[in-house]
Design a protein around this motif. Structure first.
Motif, PDB file in Angstrom:
ATOM      1  N   ALA A 130       0.832  -1.208   0.000  1.00 26.25           N
ATOM      2  CA  ALA A 130       0.000   0.000   0.000  1.00 26.25           C
ATOM      3  C   ALA A 130       0.864   1.255   0.000  1.00 26.25           C
ATOM      4  O   ALA A 130       0.556   2.238  -0.689  1.00 26.25           O
ATOM      5  N   THR A 131       1.974   1.221   0.739  1.00 23.41           N
ATOM      6  CA  THR A 131       2.833   2.392   0.861  1.00 23.41           C
ATOM      7  C   THR A 131       3.524   2.732  -0.451  1.00 23.41           C
ATOM      8  O   THR A 131       3.490   3.876  -0.910  1.00 23.41           O
ATOM      9  N   TYR A 132       4.155   1.735  -1.099  1.00 23.89           N
ATOM     10  CA  TYR A 132       4.886   2.071  -2.327  1.00 23.89           C
ATOM     11  C   TYR A 132       3.944   2.295  -3.507  1.00 23.89           C
ATOM     12  O   TYR A 132       4.192   3.163  -4.345  1.00 23.89           O
ATOM     13  N   VAL A 133       2.859   1.554  -3.576  1.00 25.62           N
ATOM     14  CA  VAL A 133       1.884   1.788  -4.645  1.00 25.62           C
ATOM     15  C   VAL A 133       1.222   3.147  -4.458  1.00 25.62           C
ATOM     16  O   VAL A 133       0.990   3.885  -5.421  1.00 25.62           O
ATOM     17  N   GLY A 134       0.967   3.502  -3.193  1.00 26.61           N
ATOM     18  CA  GLY A 134       0.313   4.767  -2.896  1.00 26.61           C
ATOM     19  C   GLY A 134       1.147   5.982  -3.216  1.00 26.61           C
ATOM     20  O   GLY A 134       0.616   7.095  -3.308  1.00 26.61           O
ATOM     21  N   ALA A 135       2.461   5.804  -3.391  1.00 25.59           N
ATOM     22  CA  ALA A 135       3.316   6.933  -3.783  1.00 25.59           C
ATOM     23  C   ALA A 135       3.066   7.353  -5.230  1.00 25.59           C
ATOM     24  O   ALA A 135       3.434   8.460  -5.635  1.00 25.59           O
ATOM     25  N   ARG A 136       2.483   6.471  -6.029  1.00 22.74           N
ATOM     26  CA  ARG A 136       2.066   6.766  -7.409  1.00 22.74           C
ATOM     27  C   ARG A 136       3.233   7.231  -8.297  1.00 22.74           C
ATOM     28  O   ARG A 136       3.127   8.185  -9.049  1.00 22.74           O
ATOM     29  N   LEU A 137       4.349   6.498  -8.193  1.00 27.02           N
ATOM     30  CA  LEU A 137       5.530   6.822  -8.998  1.00 27.02           C
ATOM     31  C   LEU A 137       5.839   5.740 -10.036  1.00 27.02           C
ATOM     32  O   LEU A 137       6.957   5.643 -10.525  1.00 27.02           O
ATOM     33  N   GLY A 138       4.857   4.953 -10.378  1.00 21.81           N
ATOM     34  CA  GLY A 138       5.043   3.937 -11.403  1.00 21.81           C
ATOM     35  C   GLY A 138       4.971   2.545 -10.820  1.00 21.81           C
ATOM     36  O   GLY A 138       5.386   2.314  -9.682  1.00 21.81           O
ATOM     37  N   PRO A 139       4.448   1.585 -11.574  1.00 22.03           N
ATOM     38  CA  PRO A 139       4.274   0.225 -11.067  1.00 22.03           C
ATOM     39  C   PRO A 139       5.583  -0.551 -11.023  1.00 22.03           C
ATOM     40  O   PRO A 139       6.540  -0.230 -11.724  1.00 22.03           O
ATOM     41  N   GLY A 140       5.617  -1.579 -10.187  1.00 21.04           N
ATOM     42  CA  GLY A 140       6.728  -2.508 -10.201  1.00 21.04           C
ATOM     43  C   GLY A 140       6.644  -3.397 -11.431  1.00 21.04           C
ATOM     44  O   GLY A 140       5.620  -3.414 -12.127  1.00 21.04           O
ATOM     45  N   PRO A 141       7.710  -4.149 -11.729  1.00 20.37           N
ATOM     46  CA  PRO A 141       7.712  -4.990 -12.930  1.00 20.37           C
ATOM     47  C   PRO A 141       6.519  -5.939 -13.008  1.00 20.37           C
ATOM     48  O   PRO A 141       5.893  -6.075 -14.069  1.00 20.37           O
ATOM     49  N   ARG A 142       6.174  -6.596 -11.904  1.00 18.84           N
ATOM     50  CA  ARG A 142       5.081  -7.572 -11.917  1.00 18.84           C
ATOM     51  C   ARG A 142       3.728  -6.889 -12.058  1.00 18.84           C
ATOM     52  O   ARG A 142       2.844  -7.396 -12.750  1.00 18.84           O
ATOM     53  N   ASP A 143       3.585  -5.726 -11.400  1.00 24.19           N
ATOM     54  CA  ASP A 143       2.334  -4.977 -11.531  1.00 24.19           C
ATOM     55  C   ASP A 143       2.119  -4.512 -12.971  1.00 24.19           C
ATOM     56  O   ASP A 143       1.005  -4.568 -13.505  1.00 24.19           O
ATOM     57  N   GLY A 144       3.203  -4.035 -13.592  1.00 29.11           N
ATOM     58  CA  GLY A 144       3.106  -3.565 -14.972  1.00 29.11           C
ATOM     59  C   GLY A 144       2.780  -4.679 -15.948  1.00 29.11           C
ATOM     60  O   GLY A 144       2.050  -4.479 -16.928  1.00 29.11           O
ATOM     61  N   LEU A 145       3.330  -5.873 -15.693  1.00 30.50           N
ATOM     62  CA  LEU A 145       3.008  -7.024 -16.544  1.00 30.50           C
ATOM     63  C   LEU A 145       1.516  -7.330 -16.449  1.00 30.50           C
ATOM     64  O   LEU A 145       0.860  -7.576 -17.468  1.00 30.50           O
ATOM     65  N   MET A 146       1.000  -7.297 -15.244  1.00 34.14           N
ATOM     66  CA  MET A 146      -0.422  -7.587 -15.029  1.00 34.14           C
ATOM     67  C   MET A 146      -1.311  -6.574 -15.743  1.00 34.14           C
ATOM     68  O   MET A 146      -2.214  -6.952 -16.502  1.00 34.14           O
ATOM     69  N   THR A 147      -1.050  -5.286 -15.527  1.00 35.70           N
ATOM     70  CA  THR A 147      -1.897  -4.266 -16.147  1.00 35.70           C
ATOM     71  C   THR A 147      -1.712  -4.231 -17.657  1.00 35.70           C
ATOM     72  O   THR A 147      -2.665  -3.980 -18.398  1.00 35.70           O
ATOM     73  N   GLY A 148      -0.489  -4.488 -18.128  1.00 37.18           N
ATOM     74  CA  GLY A 148      -0.229  -4.499 -19.564  1.00 37.18           C
ATOM     75  C   GLY A 148      -0.962  -5.624 -20.263  1.00 37.18           C
ATOM     76  O   GLY A 148      -1.567  -5.433 -21.333  1.00 37.18           O
ATOM     77  N   LEU A 149      -0.918  -6.813 -19.679  1.00 35.55           N
ATOM     78  CA  LEU A 149      -1.632  -7.949 -20.270  1.00 35.55           C
ATOM     79  C   LEU A 149      -3.135  -7.714 -20.256  1.00 35.55           C
ATOM     80  O   LEU A 149      -3.837  -8.060 -21.219  1.00 35.55           O
ATOM     81  N   SER A 150      -3.609  -7.120 -19.178  1.00 36.11           N
ATOM     82  CA  SER A 150      -5.038  -6.837 -19.100  1.00 36.11           C
ATOM     83  C   SER A 150      -5.463  -5.869 -20.194  1.00 36.11           C
ATOM     84  O   SER A 150      -6.493  -6.060 -20.857  1.00 36.11           O
ATOM     85  N   ALA A 151      -4.651  -4.830 -20.419  1.00 41.61           N
ATOM     86  CA  ALA A 151      -4.977  -3.833 -21.432  1.00 41.61           C
ATOM     87  C   ALA A 151      -4.932  -4.415 -22.837  1.00 41.61           C
ATOM     88  O   ALA A 151      -5.762  -4.094 -23.686  1.00 41.61           O
ATOM     89  N   ARG A 152      -3.947  -5.287 -23.095  1.00 44.02           N
ATOM     90  CA  ARG A 152      -3.766  -5.839 -24.445  1.00 44.02           C
ATOM     91  C   ARG A 152      -4.784  -6.930 -24.774  1.00 44.02           C
ATOM     92  O   ARG A 152      -5.174  -7.092 -25.931  1.00 44.02           O
ATOM     93  N   THR A 153      -5.181  -7.714 -23.763  1.00 37.29           N
ATOM     94  CA  THR A 153      -6.082  -8.838 -24.019  1.00 37.29           C
ATOM     95  C   THR A 153      -7.546  -8.490 -23.799  1.00 37.29           C
ATOM     96  O   THR A 153      -8.431  -9.162 -24.331  1.00 37.29           O
ATOM     97  N   GLY A 154      -7.801  -7.442 -22.994  1.00 32.56           N
ATOM     98  CA  GLY A 154      -9.176  -7.118 -22.650  1.00 32.56           C
ATOM     99  C   GLY A 154      -9.710  -7.942 -21.492  1.00 32.56           C
ATOM    100  O   GLY A 154     -10.867  -7.789 -21.097  1.00 32.56           O
ATOM    101  N   TRP A 155      -8.860  -8.820 -20.945  1.00 35.72           N
ATOM    102  CA  TRP A 155      -9.270  -9.625 -19.800  1.00 35.72           C
ATOM    103  C   TRP A 155      -9.208  -8.771 -18.536  1.00 35.72           C
ATOM    104  O   TRP A 155      -8.478  -7.789 -18.472  1.00 35.72           O
ATOM    105  N   SER A 156      -9.969  -9.168 -17.527  1.00 36.73           N
ATOM    106  CA  SER A 156      -9.984  -8.415 -16.274  1.00 36.73           C
ATOM    107  C   SER A 156      -8.637  -8.542 -15.564  1.00 36.73           C
ATOM    108  O   SER A 156      -7.920  -9.538 -15.728  1.00 36.73           O
ATOM    109  N   VAL A 157      -8.321  -7.521 -14.772  1.00 40.21           N
ATOM    110  CA  VAL A 157      -7.090  -7.561 -13.984  1.00 40.21           C
ATOM    111  C   VAL A 157      -7.099  -8.772 -13.053  1.00 40.21           C
ATOM    112  O   VAL A 157      -6.081  -9.445 -12.868  1.00 40.21           O
TER     113      VAL A 157
END
Length: 208
Positions: A130-157
């Motif tokens: 919560a602390t590092y995500v809440g700083a809103r300075l960019g996702p970690g590698p695993r978070d970015g993979l998750m959101t990127g795949l969701s955006a490209r495939t249209g599947w839910s997060v």
């Protein structure tokens, strides 16, 4: 529950508050990982994978964490994801911290101390996330993979995250990574802990 805005914000916005929060959260995350590894009661899915690779390579937990993170970051390229300063600091800070804490925290073999490290590690991990995500300075590698795949495939997060974590957990287990009750406790509780704490630590634009 109030929706928390977690979209990345330019680093120039209130850096004196947000960068210490980011670094503090990442350091706590690395410490929580070390606690779970020393409990011997099971790890979160990504760390099961890391643990498996450490047993094969003989590298430190932090080194493997960094290598896996860089590998995940390369998967961002076809997904057209762009790393931020928070992404780079995520890899470096967590990898260094987990090895430093493991160096002074021995493996535990008495059940009471194993439970303390396991439960404490899960709770600290939720706070750290919560602390590092809440700083809103960019996702970690695993978070970015998750959101990127969701955006490209249209599947839910939720679906994408579940698929990724089941895959890495199975791979890590096959490599000899530590799976146990701590893995189950983490999976069932980490989302709720993080969600409950995010409103308390997430950075918000000042109201005019």
């Amino acid at each position: 529950m109030t929706q928390v805005d977690l979209r990345p914000v330019a680093p120039s916005r209130n850096p004196a508050r947000r960068f210490p929060q980011l670094l503090g959260g990442l350091a706590l995350y690395g410490a929580s990982m070390a606690m779970l590894t020393r409990s011997g009661m099971g790890l979160d899915p990504w760390d099961v994978l890391t643990d498996g690779f450490t047993k094969i390579t003989g590298w430190t937990f932090g080194t493997v964490t960094a290598v896996v993170s860089v590998g995940v970051l390369l998967l961002w390229v076809p997904l057209r994801q762009r790393p931020g300063i928070g992404t780079v600091l995520n890899i470096f800070t967590i990898s260094v911290t987990v090895d430093l804490v493991r160096a002074v925290l021995p493996d535990q073999h008495r059940l009471v101390w194993q439970l303390v490290l396991m439960i404490g590690g899960v709770l600290l991990n939720g706070l750290a996330t919560a602390t590092y995500v809440g700083a809103r300075l960019g996702p970690g590698p695993r978070d970015g993979l998750m959101t990127g795949l969701s955006a490209r495939t249209g599947w839910s997060v939720r679906l994408v995250r579940t698929g990724i974590e089941v895959s890495v957990l199975a791979t890590g287990w096959l490599l000899g990574g530590t799976v146990g009750i701590g893995t189950v406790v983490y999976a069932l509780s980490i989302g709720a802990i993080t969600q409950a704490l995010l409103p308390l630590v997430a950075w918000r634009e000042p109201e005019l």
